[in-house]
Design an enzyme around this catalytic site. Structure first.
Site, PDB file in Angstrom:
ATOM      1  N   SER A 168     -13.007   3.152 -24.141  1.00  0.00           N
ATOM      2  CA  SER A 168     -12.269   4.391 -23.949  1.00  0.00           C
ATOM      3  C   SER A 168     -12.962   5.552 -24.662  1.00  0.00           C
ATOM      4  CB  SER A 168     -10.820   4.198 -24.417  1.00  0.00           C
ATOM      5  OG  SER A 168     -10.027   5.307 -24.102  1.00  0.00           O
ATOM      6  N   ASP A 261      -7.503   3.165 -13.631  1.00  0.00           N
ATOM      7  CA  ASP A 261      -7.681   4.050 -14.787  1.00  0.00           C
ATOM      8  C   ASP A 261      -8.109   5.435 -14.309  1.00  0.00           C
ATOM      9  OD1 ASP A 261      -8.157   5.069 -17.312  1.00  0.00           O
ATOM     10  OD2 ASP A 261     -10.070   4.026 -17.560  1.00  0.00           O
ATOM     11  N   HIS A 291      -6.526   0.853 -17.693  1.00  0.00           N
ATOM     12  CA  HIS A 291      -7.178   1.280 -18.926  1.00  0.00           C
ATOM     13  C   HIS A 291      -6.698   0.440 -20.114  1.00  0.00           C
ATOM     14  CE1 HIS A 291      -9.400   4.379 -21.157  1.00  0.00           C
ATOM     15  NE2 HIS A 291      -8.495   4.243 -22.097  1.00  0.00           N
TER      16      HIS A 291
END
Length: 332
Positions: A168, A261, A291
């Site tokens: 991320s 995501d 995600h």
């Protein structure tokens, strides 16, 4: 690029019941970050954190404090029980929107990666926004990389085989630090591992349009994260790796994206640009997943994906010793 075998959202797709249940739970219980002060967001995230029932056993898991650009910088060094010595090394930056998460939030993941890859992992407790806007986190990860190259031999690591990795927001930091090492000088990097990375602040991509709501990570949350991390704009290669004029001469890359995501399209495009600029790339998109899924070990899909990704990381760490290798773009 290759897409995983997990169920997709396309016509006729059958959602994975376990994944659907997890998404519903996340949507119901995850705090509305854009409506809260950063300190309250962190407290709410910590309150949701559960202790894993079983942690991988390691030879060493040691906290280290080094001198960072903004003062003391915390690291956690994970060394698995492997006969090989020295081991390859992964400098890891955790996710959390640049605002939350820490060494403990990703402890299970780092332990599992150390064992699965067979590598010494150095996790970085970088400074968080908005108290420390970018490029503070970037500079902390860069400092951790320099420390690792100089000192990892004491922990059984090989300074000639270092990968930068992150999930991320941490994927953004790994990508930008790889560029900084190329442009500003620094320890040689064997690979970069970008796990559903937050590459840029383009909220108009296909994945943002399709999955910006209802899939745990939202467009509204992503806008808020960028506002915290880059309050003065994102026209800086230390914040957004696509600001680089070229991606040529960067280390071999593993790029993992998740179909559901919002940043997925940007991650896919970054993998394609790396390959176009001559970088060896292993890129896999996991359809039907969301995600952050790699840090949820209770998901069967996560166990399967980790078993596929750990060898990809191991292989990427060998490309530095085979310069004749051609860029790799896996077929979809």
């Amino acid at each position: 690029m290759t897409a995983s075998r997990f169920p997709t959202t396309g016509p006729g797709a059958v959602p994975d019941p376990q994944v659907a249940a997890m998404l519903a739970a996340l949507d119901d219980g995850f705090p509305d970050v854009a409506s809260m002060p950063a300190a309250d967001v962190r407290a709410a995230i910590r309150a949701r954190r559960s202790t894993p029932q079983r942690l991988p056993d390691l030879r060493e898991a040691r906290d280290v404090t080094i001198a960072g650009p903004g003062g003391d910088l915390g690291l956690r060094v994970y060394r698995p029980h492997h006969v090989e010595s020295p081991l390859p090394v992964i400098v890891f930056a955790h996710g959390g929107g640049f605002v939350f998460c820490d060494l403990d939030s990703h402890d299970e993941f780092c332990r599992s990666m150390a064992v699965g890859v067979g590598a010494v992992v150095v996790a970085v407790d970088y400074r968080l926004a908005p108290e420390h806007p970018g490029p503070a986190a970037h500079e902390d990860v860069l400092a951790a990389l320099h420390w690792t190259a100089a000192h990892i031999g004491v922990h059984g690591g090989d300074p000639a085989r270092i990968a930068l990795a992150g999930d991320s927001a941490g994927g953004n930091l790994a990508a930008t630090v790889a560029i900084a090492v190329r442009d500003r000088g620094g320890p040689p990097i064997a690979a970069q591992v970008l796990l559903y990375p937050v590459i840029d602040d383009d909220f108009e991509t296909e994945s943002y349009r399709r999955f910006g709501t209802g899939h745990y990570n939202t467009t509204g949350a992503m806008r808020w994260y960028w506002q915290q991390y880059a309050p003065h704009g994102t026209d800086d290669v230390r914040l957004v790796p696509t600001r680089a004029t070229t991606l040529a001469d960067l280390p071999a890359a593993v790029v993992i994206t998740a179909e559901l995501d919002p940043p997925c399209s940007s991650g896919d495009a970054y993998a394609a640009r790396l390959a176009a600029d001559g970088v060896p790339v292993r890129h896999r998109r996991y359809d039907g997943l969301f995600h952050g899924f790699l840090t949820i070990p209770t998901l069967t899909a996560t166990t399967t994906a980790r078993a596929e990704i750990w060898p990809m990381i191991r292989e990427s760490l060998t490309l530095a010793t085979t310069p004749e290798s051609a860029p790799i773009q896996l077929d979809r």
